[in-house]
Design a protein around this motif. Structure first.
Motif, PDB file in Angstrom:
ATOM      1  N   CYS A 122       0.841  -1.212   0.000  1.00 65.25           N
ATOM      2  CA  CYS A 122       0.000   0.000   0.000  1.00 65.25           C
ATOM      3  C   CYS A 122       0.871   1.255   0.000  1.00 65.25           C
ATOM      4  CB  CYS A 122      -0.916   0.013   1.213  1.00 65.25           C
ATOM      5  SG  CYS A 122      -2.274  -1.163   1.157  1.00 65.25           S
ATOM      6  N   VAL A 123       1.884   1.270   0.855  1.00 66.29           N
ATOM      7  CA  VAL A 123       2.770   2.433   0.935  1.00 66.29           C
ATOM      8  C   VAL A 123       3.476   2.666  -0.395  1.00 66.29           C
ATOM      9  CG1 VAL A 123       4.856   3.355   2.015  1.00 66.29           C
ATOM     10  CG2 VAL A 123       3.103   2.280   3.423  1.00 66.29           C
ATOM     11  N   ARG A 124       3.995   1.604  -0.970  1.00 68.76           N
ATOM     12  CA  ARG A 124       4.689   1.738  -2.250  1.00 68.76           C
ATOM     13  C   ARG A 124       3.738   2.201  -3.349  1.00 68.76           C
ATOM     14  NH1 ARG A 124       7.297  -4.016  -2.709  1.00 68.76           N
ATOM     15  NH2 ARG A 124       7.922  -3.277  -4.784  1.00 68.76           N
ATOM     16  N   SER A 125       2.503   1.720  -3.302  1.00 68.00           N
ATOM     17  CA  SER A 125       1.517   2.114  -4.311  1.00 68.00           C
ATOM     18  C   SER A 125       1.183   3.597  -4.219  1.00 68.00           C
ATOM     19  CB  SER A 125       0.241   1.284  -4.160  1.00 68.00           C
ATOM     20  OG  SER A 125       0.464  -0.074  -4.465  1.00 68.00           O
ATOM     21  N   VAL A 126       0.943   4.088  -3.008  1.00 68.26           N
ATOM     22  CA  VAL A 126       0.573   5.504  -2.885  1.00 68.26           C
ATOM     23  C   VAL A 126       1.764   6.412  -3.175  1.00 68.26           C
ATOM     24  CG1 VAL A 126      -1.315   5.016  -1.277  1.00 68.26           C
ATOM     25  CG2 VAL A 126       0.927   5.623  -0.380  1.00 68.26           C
ATOM     26  N   GLU A 127       2.963   5.944  -2.903  1.00 72.97           N
ATOM     27  CA  GLU A 127       4.137   6.748  -3.249  1.00 72.97           C
ATOM     28  C   GLU A 127       4.275   6.878  -4.764  1.00 72.97           C
ATOM     29  OE1 GLU A 127       7.247   4.728  -1.176  1.00 72.97           O
ATOM     30  OE2 GLU A 127       7.055   5.993   0.621  1.00 72.97           O
ATOM     31  N   LYS A 130       1.620   9.243  -6.029  1.00 74.85           N
ATOM     32  CA  LYS A 130       2.040  10.640  -5.861  1.00 74.85           C
ATOM     33  C   LYS A 130       2.981  11.060  -6.983  1.00 74.85           C
ATOM     34  CE  LYS A 130       4.265  13.768  -2.535  1.00 74.85           C
ATOM     35  NZ  LYS A 130       5.425  14.156  -3.365  1.00 74.85           N
ATOM     36  N   ASP A 131       3.895  10.164  -7.349  1.00 74.40           N
ATOM     37  CA  ASP A 131       4.827  10.473  -8.440  1.00 74.40           C
ATOM     38  C   ASP A 131       4.076  10.693  -9.752  1.00 74.40           C
ATOM     39  OD1 ASP A 131       6.958  10.220  -6.701  1.00 74.40           O
ATOM     40  OD2 ASP A 131       7.386   8.145  -7.268  1.00 74.40           O
ATOM     41  N   ALA A 132       3.108   9.820 -10.031  1.00 74.22           N
ATOM     42  CA  ALA A 132       2.344   9.939 -11.281  1.00 74.22           C
ATOM     43  C   ALA A 132       1.530  11.221 -11.303  1.00 74.22           C
ATOM     44  CB  ALA A 132       1.432   8.723 -11.448  1.00 74.22           C
ATOM     45  N   VAL A 133       0.870  11.532 -10.193  1.00 74.40           N
ATOM     46  CA  VAL A 133       0.071  12.754 -10.108  1.00 74.40           C
ATOM     47  C   VAL A 133       0.957  13.981 -10.303  1.00 74.40           C
ATOM     48  CG1 VAL A 133      -1.266  14.200  -8.514  1.00 74.40           C
ATOM     49  CG2 VAL A 133      -1.770  11.757  -8.708  1.00 74.40           C
ATOM     50  N   GLY A 134       2.162  13.923  -9.772  1.00 78.01           N
ATOM     51  CA  GLY A 134       3.075  15.051  -9.882  1.00 78.01           C
ATOM     52  C   GLY A 134       3.518  15.354 -11.301  1.00 78.01           C
ATOM     53  N   LEU A 135       3.343  14.395 -12.194  1.00 81.90           N
ATOM     54  CA  LEU A 135       3.735  14.595 -13.594  1.00 81.90           C
ATOM     55  C   LEU A 135       2.597  15.131 -14.461  1.00 81.90           C
ATOM     56  CD1 LEU A 135       5.757  11.281 -14.085  1.00 81.90           C
ATOM     57  CD2 LEU A 135       6.708  13.583 -13.798  1.00 81.90           C
ATOM     58  N   LEU A 136       1.384  15.153 -13.918  1.00 81.75           N
ATOM     59  CA  LEU A 136       0.215  15.515 -14.726  1.00 81.75           C
ATOM     60  C   LEU A 136       0.300  16.905 -15.336  1.00 81.75           C
ATOM     61  CD1 LEU A 136      -2.916  14.129 -12.825  1.00 81.75           C
ATOM     62  CD2 LEU A 136      -2.293  13.686 -15.214  1.00 81.75           C
ATOM     63  N   HIS A 137       0.898  17.842 -14.609  1.00 86.39           N
ATOM     64  CA  HIS A 137       0.898  19.228 -15.078  1.00 86.39           C
ATOM     65  C   HIS A 137       1.690  19.419 -16.356  1.00 86.39           C
ATOM     66  CE1 HIS A 137       4.874  19.086 -13.271  1.00 86.39           C
ATOM     67  NE2 HIS A 137       5.138  20.241 -13.850  1.00 86.39           N
ATOM     68  N   ASP A 138       2.562  18.438 -16.684  1.00 85.84           N
ATOM     69  CA  ASP A 138       3.450  18.634 -17.832  1.00 85.84           C
ATOM     70  C   ASP A 138       3.374  17.475 -18.822  1.00 85.84           C
ATOM     71  OD1 ASP A 138       5.226  20.267 -19.194  1.00 85.84           O
ATOM     72  OD2 ASP A 138       7.004  19.326 -18.310  1.00 85.84           O
ATOM     73  N   GLU A 154       3.820   0.553 -13.019  1.00 77.81           N
ATOM     74  CA  GLU A 154       4.372   0.073 -11.750  1.00 77.81           C
ATOM     75  C   GLU A 154       3.272  -0.061 -10.699  1.00 77.81           C
ATOM     76  OE1 GLU A 154       7.453   2.826 -10.811  1.00 77.81           O
ATOM     77  OE2 GLU A 154       8.720   2.229 -12.496  1.00 77.81           O
ATOM     78  N   ILE A 155       2.336   0.877 -10.707  1.00 78.55           N
ATOM     79  CA  ILE A 155       1.200   0.790  -9.787  1.00 78.55           C
ATOM     80  C   ILE A 155       0.361  -0.446 -10.094  1.00 78.55           C
ATOM     81  CG2 ILE A 155      -0.956   1.915  -9.062  1.00 78.55           C
ATOM     82  CD1 ILE A 155       0.470   4.616  -9.616  1.00 78.55           C
ATOM     83  N   ASP A 156       0.151  -0.705 -11.377  1.00 80.71           N
ATOM     84  CA  ASP A 156      -0.588  -1.906 -11.786  1.00 80.71           C
ATOM     85  C   ASP A 156       0.107  -3.165 -11.274  1.00 80.71           C
ATOM     86  OD1 ASP A 156      -2.395  -0.319 -13.111  1.00 80.71           O
ATOM     87  OD2 ASP A 156      -1.531  -0.640 -15.090  1.00 80.71           O
ATOM     88  N   GLN A 157       1.423  -3.201 -11.366  1.00 85.92           N
ATOM     89  CA  GLN A 157       2.177  -4.372 -10.914  1.00 85.92           C
ATOM     90  C   GLN A 157       2.072  -4.544  -9.406  1.00 85.92           C
ATOM     91  OE1 GLN A 157       3.806  -6.820 -12.761  1.00 85.92           O
ATOM     92  NE2 GLN A 157       3.728  -7.747 -10.722  1.00 85.92           N
ATOM     93  N   VAL A 203      -6.786   4.941  -9.951  1.00 86.10           N
ATOM     94  CA  VAL A 203      -6.228   6.265 -10.208  1.00 86.10           C
ATOM     95  C   VAL A 203      -5.248   6.204 -11.384  1.00 86.10           C
ATOM     96  CG1 VAL A 203      -4.835   8.158  -9.279  1.00 86.10           C
ATOM     97  CG2 VAL A 203      -6.518   7.029  -7.815  1.00 86.10           C
ATOM     98  N   ALA A 204      -4.421   5.171 -11.393  1.00 85.05           N
ATOM     99  CA  ALA A 204      -3.451   5.013 -12.482  1.00 85.05           C
ATOM    100  C   ALA A 204      -4.155   4.913 -13.835  1.00 85.05           C
ATOM    101  CB  ALA A 204      -2.585   3.782 -12.233  1.00 85.05           C
ATOM    102  N   LYS A 205      -5.248   4.188 -13.878  1.00 88.57           N
ATOM    103  CA  LYS A 205      -5.988   4.045 -15.139  1.00 88.57           C
ATOM    104  C   LYS A 205      -6.590   5.384 -15.576  1.00 88.57           C
ATOM    105  CE  LYS A 205      -7.068  -0.873 -14.694  1.00 88.57           C
ATOM    106  NZ  LYS A 205      -6.065  -1.233 -15.718  1.00 88.57           N
ATOM    107  N   LEU A 206      -7.064   6.169 -14.619  1.00 92.07           N
ATOM    108  CA  LEU A 206      -7.573   7.495 -14.946  1.00 92.07           C
ATOM    109  C   LEU A 206      -6.465   8.378 -15.513  1.00 92.07           C
ATOM    110  CD1 LEU A 206      -9.850   8.103 -11.835  1.00 92.07           C
ATOM    111  CD2 LEU A 206     -10.647   7.889 -14.207  1.00 92.07           C
TER     112      LEU A 206
END
Length: 215
Positions: A122-127, A130-138, A154-157, A203-206
Motif C-alpha cells: 500500500c505504501v509503495r503504491s501511494v508513493e 504521488k509520483d504519477a500525479v506530480g507529472l500531470l501538469h506537464d 508500476e502501480i498496476d504491478q 487512479v493510475a488508469k484514470l
C-alpha cells in the motif's frame, strides 16, 4: 496541448492534486507506523490520529477541487476527469482510515506477516501514485507522459502483487486459524488493504486515460 495556458485564475488544479496525493502518502506512512508499533497502545493511538488527520486534510482538498469545478469556466482537463481523479484519490485515503478504524473496532490483537506485507505494498503504491500525479501538469511533454505511463504500470504491478499476497493470506487464514472470530477480523483487514491497491490502480488508469486523450 499546453496545459499551463489553461490553468484557471481561481485555482491550480494540479497543485491541489499534488497536495491531496501528499496527504494520502502521509496517511499511508502513519498506517504503516501503526502496524509496526501495534503492540504499544500509546503509539497505536498516536498513529491512528495521524491517519485521521491526513484523511481529513485530503477531504478538505477534495472539497476545494469540487468547489473550483463549479466556479471555473475553463479547466486544464475535462471536468469529468478532474472529478473522477480527485474523488478516486480520496477513496484511497478513506480506505486507509477505514483499515485503521476496523482494527480498533474489531479489537484486532496482533499483526500478521500478511498485514505487514500488504501494508508495505500500500505504501509503495501511494508513493508511486504521488509520483504519477506530480507529472500531470506537464504531460504535454512526450518524455513526461512516457514517465507517467511507466509509473502507472508500476502501480498496476503492485496491485497484482497485493492480489497474490491476499490470496495466499486467505488460504493460510482459513487453513490454519482455528478461531472463527480471528478469521473474520483478519479477513476484513486483508480485504481492505488489498482494496487500497485496487483504488491506486484505478487512479493510475484514470491518469493513463488523461495522457492518451491529451498526448
Amino acid at each position: 496541448m499546453i496545459f499551463g495556458k489553461l490553468l484557471p485564475r481561481e485555482g491550480n488544479f494540479f497543485e491541489l492534486f499534488n497536495q491531496h496525493a501528499q496527504h494520502v502518502v502521509e496517511a499511508a506512512h502513519a498506517f504503516a507506523a501503526l502496524v509496526k508499533n501495534y503492540n504499544d497502545p500509546a503509539l497505536r493511538e498516536k498513529y491512528n490520529k495521524q491517519v485521521d488527520n491526513a484523511e481529513n486534510a485530503a477531504d478538505s482538498v477534495t472539497r476545494e477541487v469540487n468547489r473550483l469545478l463549479h466556479l471555473t469556466f475553463i479547466t486544464p482537463l475535462d471536468r469529468e476527469q478532474i472529478h473522477s481523479l480527485i474523488n478516486t484519490m480520496d477513496d484511497v485515503a478513506d480506505l486507509l482510515q477505514d483499515s485503521a478504524e476496523t482494527m480498533a473496532l474489531y479489537d484486532v490483537r496482533r499483526m500478521t506477516e500478511e498485514i505487514e506485507r500488504l501494508t508495505d505494498l500500500c505504501v509503495r503504491s501511494v508513493e508511486r501514485l504521488k509520483d504519477a500525479v506530480g507529472l500531470l501538469h506537464d504531460i504535454g511533454d512526450q518524455k513526461v507522459a512516457q514517465a507517467a505511463l511507466k509509473t502507472c504500470e508500476e502501480i498496476d504491478q503492485l496491485e497484482s502483487d497485493a492480489d497474490r499476497v491476499m490470496r495466499a493470506a486467505m488460504s493460510k487464514l482459513f487453513r490454519d486459524e482455528p478461531d472463527v472470530r480471528e478469521v473474520i477480523k483478519l479477513k476484513a483487514i486483508y480485504e481492505l488493504l488489498e482494496t487500497v491497491t485496487d483504488k491506486c490502480e484505478d487512479v493510475a488508469k484514470l491518469i493513463e486515460g488523461v495522457i492518451l486523450e491529451n498526448s
